[in-house]
Design an enzyme around this catalytic site. Structure first.
Site, PDB file in Angstrom:
ATOM      1  N   GLY A 211      56.671  87.339  30.064  1.00 57.83           N
ATOM      2  CA  GLY A 211      56.317  86.242  29.177  1.00 57.83           C
ATOM      3  C   GLY A 211      55.683  86.816  27.913  1.00 57.83           C
ATOM      4  O   GLY A 211      54.798  87.670  27.987  1.00 57.83           O
TER       5      GLY A 211
ATOM      6  N   ASN B  86      52.233  88.718  28.634  1.00 53.23           N
ATOM      7  CA  ASN B  86      51.306  88.148  29.616  1.00 53.23           C
ATOM      8  C   ASN B  86      51.371  88.997  30.885  1.00 53.23           C
ATOM      9  O   ASN B  86      52.427  89.133  31.490  1.00 53.23           O
ATOM     10  CB  ASN B  86      51.758  86.706  29.910  1.00 53.23           C
ATOM     11  CG  ASN B  86      51.015  86.101  31.100  1.00 53.23           C
ATOM     12  OD1 ASN B  86      49.861  86.443  31.357  1.00 53.23           O
ATOM     13  ND2 ASN B  86      51.682  85.199  31.805  1.00 53.23           N
TER      14      ASN B  86
ATOM     15  N   GLU C 202      58.494  82.456  28.222  1.00 54.15           N
ATOM     16  CA  GLU C 202      59.124  83.336  29.202  1.00 54.15           C
ATOM     17  C   GLU C 202      60.387  83.976  28.622  1.00 54.15           C
ATOM     18  O   GLU C 202      61.069  83.379  27.788  1.00 54.15           O
ATOM     19  CB  GLU C 202      59.467  82.542  30.471  1.00 54.15           C
ATOM     20  CG  GLU C 202      58.245  82.033  31.223  1.00 54.15           C
ATOM     21  CD  GLU C 202      57.303  83.146  31.633  1.00 54.15           C
ATOM     22  OE1 GLU C 202      57.743  84.093  32.305  1.00 54.15           O
ATOM     23  OE2 GLU C 202      56.121  83.097  31.252  1.00 54.15           O
TER      24      GLU C 202
ATOM     25  N   LYS D 280      56.400  90.972  50.807  1.00 53.93           N
ATOM     26  CA  LYS D 280      56.117  92.026  49.819  1.00 53.93           C
ATOM     27  C   LYS D 280      54.646  92.435  49.775  1.00 53.93           C
ATOM     28  O   LYS D 280      54.321  93.628  49.761  1.00 53.93           O
ATOM     29  CB  LYS D 280      56.561  91.567  48.432  1.00 53.93           C
ATOM     30  CG  LYS D 280      56.202  92.560  47.348  1.00 53.93           C
ATOM     31  CD  LYS D 280      56.921  92.304  46.058  1.00 53.93           C
ATOM     32  CE  LYS D 280      56.461  91.055  45.362  1.00 53.93           C
ATOM     33  NZ  LYS D 280      57.103  90.906  44.054  1.00 53.93           N
TER      34      LYS D 280
ATOM     35  N   ASN E 118      32.689 131.414  75.698  1.00 52.08           N
ATOM     36  CA  ASN E 118      33.994 131.903  75.294  1.00 52.08           C
ATOM     37  C   ASN E 118      35.043 131.321  76.236  1.00 52.08           C
ATOM     38  O   ASN E 118      35.020 131.583  77.426  1.00 52.08           O
ATOM     39  CB  ASN E 118      34.016 133.443  75.359  1.00 52.08           C
ATOM     40  CG  ASN E 118      35.224 133.981  74.615  1.00 52.08           C
ATOM     41  OD1 ASN E 118      36.341 133.484  74.763  1.00 52.08           O
ATOM     42  ND2 ASN E 118      34.996 134.996  73.806  1.00 52.08           N
TER      43      ASN E 118
ATOM     44  N   ARG F 246      63.598  91.902  46.387  1.00 52.57           N
ATOM     45  CA  ARG F 246      64.025  93.248  45.994  1.00 52.57           C
ATOM     46  C   ARG F 246      63.400  94.383  46.815  1.00 52.57           C
ATOM     47  O   ARG F 246      63.778  95.537  46.692  1.00 52.57           O
ATOM     48  CB  ARG F 246      63.744  93.465  44.493  1.00 52.57           C
ATOM     49  CG  ARG F 246      64.787  92.790  43.627  1.00 52.57           C
ATOM     50  CD  ARG F 246      64.422  92.852  42.165  1.00 52.57           C
ATOM     51  NE  ARG F 246      63.375  91.876  41.842  1.00 52.57           N
ATOM     52  CZ  ARG F 246      62.695  91.862  40.701  1.00 52.57           C
ATOM     53  NH1 ARG F 246      62.921  92.800  39.784  1.00 52.57           N
ATOM     54  NH2 ARG F 246      61.779  90.950  40.469  1.00 52.57           N
TER      55      ARG F 246
ATOM     56  N   TYR G 130      43.438 123.307  76.274  1.00 50.58           N
ATOM     57  CA  TYR G 130      43.120 121.889  76.214  1.00 50.58           C
ATOM     58  C   TYR G 130      41.731 121.677  76.773  1.00 50.58           C
ATOM     59  O   TYR G 130      41.454 122.010  77.932  1.00 50.58           O
ATOM     60  CB  TYR G 130      44.132 121.048  77.021  1.00 50.58           C
ATOM     61  CG  TYR G 130      43.685 119.618  77.137  1.00 50.58           C
ATOM     62  CD1 TYR G 130      43.625 118.813  75.988  1.00 50.58           C
ATOM     63  CD2 TYR G 130      43.279 119.064  78.346  1.00 50.58           C
ATOM     64  CE1 TYR G 130      43.163 117.503  76.062  1.00 50.58           C
ATOM     65  CE2 TYR G 130      42.827 117.748  78.431  1.00 50.58           C
ATOM     66  CZ  TYR G 130      42.771 116.979  77.280  1.00 50.58           C
ATOM     67  OH  TYR G 130      42.315 115.686  77.348  1.00 50.58           O
TER      68      TYR G 130
HETATM   69  C1  UD1 Z   1      55.126  85.756  35.526  1.00 57.04           C
HETATM   70  C2  UD1 Z   1      54.678  85.022  34.269  1.00 57.04           C
HETATM   71  C3  UD1 Z   1      55.004  85.898  33.064  1.00 57.04           C
HETATM   72  C4  UD1 Z   1      54.372  87.245  33.177  1.00 57.04           C
HETATM   73  C5  UD1 Z   1      54.768  87.910  34.500  1.00 57.04           C
HETATM   74  C6  UD1 Z   1      53.985  89.165  34.718  1.00 57.04           C
HETATM   75  C7  UD1 Z   1      54.885  82.633  34.660  1.00 57.04           C
HETATM   76  C8  UD1 Z   1      55.757  81.432  34.456  1.00 57.04           C
HETATM   77  N1  UD1 Z   1      55.364  83.772  34.180  1.00 57.04           N
HETATM   78  O1  UD1 Z   1      56.535  85.863  35.462  1.00 57.04           O
HETATM   79  O2  UD1 Z   1      54.539  85.249  31.869  1.00 57.04           O
HETATM   80  O3  UD1 Z   1      54.745  88.075  32.090  1.00 57.04           O
HETATM   81  O4  UD1 Z   1      54.504  87.042  35.605  1.00 57.04           O
HETATM   82  O5  UD1 Z   1      54.486  89.830  35.843  1.00 57.04           O
HETATM   83  O6  UD1 Z   1      53.814  82.533  35.201  1.00 57.04           O
HETATM   84  N2  UD1 Z   1      54.435  83.168  42.853  1.00 57.04           N
HETATM   85  C9  UD1 Z   1      54.052  82.271  43.829  1.00 57.04           C
HETATM   86  N3  UD1 Z   1      54.680  81.090  43.923  1.00 57.04           N
HETATM   87  C10 UD1 Z   1      55.683  80.724  43.069  1.00 57.04           C
HETATM   88  C11 UD1 Z   1      56.063  81.662  42.060  1.00 57.04           C
HETATM   89  C12 UD1 Z   1      55.404  82.854  41.979  1.00 57.04           C
HETATM   90  O7  UD1 Z   1      53.160  82.554  44.631  1.00 57.04           O
HETATM   91  O8  UD1 Z   1      56.190  79.614  43.203  1.00 57.04           O
HETATM   92  C13 UD1 Z   1      53.743  84.457  42.769  1.00 57.04           C
HETATM   93  C14 UD1 Z   1      54.660  85.616  43.059  1.00 57.04           C
HETATM   94  O9  UD1 Z   1      54.586  85.983  44.431  1.00 57.04           O
HETATM   95  C15 UD1 Z   1      54.091  86.720  42.178  1.00 57.04           C
HETATM   96  C16 UD1 Z   1      53.489  85.954  41.008  1.00 57.04           C
HETATM   97  O10 UD1 Z   1      53.317  84.647  41.446  1.00 57.04           O
HETATM   98  O11 UD1 Z   1      53.032  87.416  42.805  1.00 57.04           O
HETATM   99  C17 UD1 Z   1      54.387  85.999  39.790  1.00 57.04           C
HETATM  100  O12 UD1 Z   1      55.625  85.440  40.082  1.00 57.04           O
HETATM  101  P1  UD1 Z   1      56.951  86.010  39.469  1.00 57.04           P
HETATM  102  O13 UD1 Z   1      58.064  85.194  39.932  1.00 57.04           O
HETATM  103  O14 UD1 Z   1      57.013  87.465  39.672  1.00 57.04           O
HETATM  104  O15 UD1 Z   1      56.688  85.682  37.925  1.00 57.04           O
HETATM  105  P2  UD1 Z   1      57.482  86.244  36.705  1.00 57.04           P
HETATM  106  O16 UD1 Z   1      58.734  85.483  36.544  1.00 57.04           O
HETATM  107  O17 UD1 Z   1      57.576  87.707  36.799  1.00 57.04           O
END
Ligand code: UD1
Ligand code: CA
Length: 453
Positions: free
Chosen positions: A136, A166, A151, A22, A374, A15, A363
């Protein structure tokens, strides 16, 4: 118990609509993930682990941190899978603090107390939101104990009404993770291995669960698009602005200042709107800074006046000096006390002595200028022959007439005077007058050309 911090940064951040991963987008001049690393470092962890995926090379090149362990997550199969990539490097007898690389503004104090509270237990950093959509949910039983995290996409009608969410920041004993993570299943609405599923496992085996919250909501807000990035940038800048005001600076509008680095200010400093401070900048007492100034890596002593639209970089400014409006101090400028640099003056690698004035349109580069000199309007130090740079030296009490070219290398000794419009190519001795310009001729009865009708 030693602390290991795992920073999740493998998501690609669709996004943002960007070539850049990002977590490399900048907030206050610094990549998002660098904020997380820097704050995490204040907890002095035994290890810090960065889980990267998309364009890992760009992330590796762009961040700094000592003892960073890199864990590659080839496919983004979920937060549980992401943490599992770092786990082999983490000793069993330690506590794992999970942070997100796209949640930049968590305070050190929040993390510190969360870690203290949760060591040896399972900790979840939670907040209550008016609108919890997308997050979550923290599901509690009648006694108020956490029983699971569900979730958004897996939640039923009742669970979706829960407002406690969460934040994603969790603290879990490494030994338990080694036991639980292999048991995660991806049979859920998103087909992902959810880290959050370890909460129900903790309940099942009697591991104590604790929750706490941050002081400010922006501490747990993440960046998914550029609108959220801008909102967090403002939240950050507002906090810095408040601290500057508490320290005794007047900000004409605290919403219109940007600090991208470390800024320290003395008492009774006044800063007008739209100023930008980058790198390390220290400002003494009673300094006044006009609108639209950019100041980068500079030391500004007491009682300095910087007028609007001036740019100062890698420079040192002495007490009661005045600068601008529209002045540009480039790297290596050192202004003595009460020196004056006026409008449309550029300086570079120039040491300018106490009380000396370069008031307009000049300059001065690769130059040493003594005291009470001066420098007239339109003076240029011609320091460059296309290949080499040369030095100009101007002694104390020299007077340089307007529109003078000083062809370096050249020495103007103390007390000398340079006639306006001179091109000076030879050294001038003490108290001499140098004039190097075409002699004026006056011709009587001059007839101007006349237009034919
Ligand atoms: C996650 C939490 C959710 C919480 C929310 C807060 C889980 C299953 N869910 O959801 O409970 O409310 O964050 O924002 O944990 N990432 C990885 N590898 C992956 C997946 C994610 O590095 O395979 C990283 C992403 O870059 C990001 C973070 O983990 O920084 C969270 O991932 P994202 O997909 O945003 O989780 P949410 O679905 O928002
Ligand atoms: Ca998210």
């Amino acid at each position: 118990m030693s602390l290991h911090i795992v920073i999740l940064a493998a998501g690609q951040g669709t996004r943002m609509r960007s070539e850049l991963p990002k977590v490399m987008h900048r907030l206050a001049g610094k990549p998002l993930v660098q904020h997380v690393i820097d704050t995490a470092s204040t907890l002095s962890p035994a290890g810090m682990h960065l889980v990267y995926g998309h364009k890992g090379e760009v992330v590796k090149e762009g961040v700094q941190g000592s003892h960073l362990h890199w864990a590659h997550q080839k496919e983004q199969l979920g937060t549980g899978h992401a943490v599992a990539q770092a786990l082999p490097e983490i000793p069993e007898n330690s506590q794992v603090l999970v942070l997100y690389g796209d949640v930049p503004l968590t305070s050190s104090a929040t993390l510190q107390s969360f870690f203290q509270l949760s060591t040896g237990r399972l900790g979840i950093l939670t907040v209550e939101l008016e609108d919890a959509t997308g997050y979550g949910r923290i599901v509690r039983n009648d006694q108020g104990n956490v029983v699971e995290i569900v979730e958004q996409k897996d939640a039923n009608e009742v669970q979706r009404k829960i407002r406690e969410i969460n934040t994603g920041i969790m603290s879990i004993p490494a030994g338990k993770l080694k036991e639980w993570l292999p048991k995660l299943s991806n049979s859920n609405a998103q087909g992902e291995y959810y880290l959050t599923d370890v909460v129900a496992m903790a309940v099942a085996d009697g591991t104590e669960i604790v929750t706490s919250g941050p002081e400010f909501l922006h501490e747990v807000e993440g960046v998914n698009n550029r609108i959220q990035l801008a909102a967090l940038e403002r939240a950050y800048q507002r906090q810095i602005a408040h601290q500057l005001m508490i320290n005794g600076a007047t900000l004409r509008d605290p919403e219109r200042i940007d600090v991208r680095g470390e800024l320290s200010t003395g008492q009774d400093v006044e800063i007008d709107v739209n100023c930008i401070f980058e790198g390390e900048v220290s400002i003494g007492d009673r300094v006044s800074i006009g609108a639209n100034c950019i100041i980068r890596n500079a030391q500004i002593a007491d009682d300095v006046v910087i007028e609007a639209n001036s740019i100062i970089e890698d420079s040192v400014v002495g007490e009661s000096a005045t600068i601008g409006p529209f002045a540009r101090l480039r790297p290596g400028t050192e202004l003595g006390p009460k020196a004056k640099i006026g409008n449309f003056v550029e300086t570079k690698k120039a040491k300018i002595g106490e009380g000396s004035k370069v008031n307009h349109l000049s300059y001065v580069g690769d130059a040493f200028v003594g005291q009470k000199v001066n420098v007239g309007a339109g003076t240029i130090t011609c320091n460059y022959d296309g290949v080499n740079k040369f030095q100009t030296t101007i002694g104390d009490n020299v007077f340089v007439g307007s529109n003078t070219a000083l062809v370096a290398p050249v020495d103007i000794a103390e007390g000398a005077t340079i006639g306006a419009g001179s091109t000076v190519t030879k050294n001038v001795d003490k108290d001499q007058l140098a004039i190097a310009r075409g002699k004026q001729r006056n011709i009587d009865g001059w007839q101007r050309p006349v237009k034919k009708s």
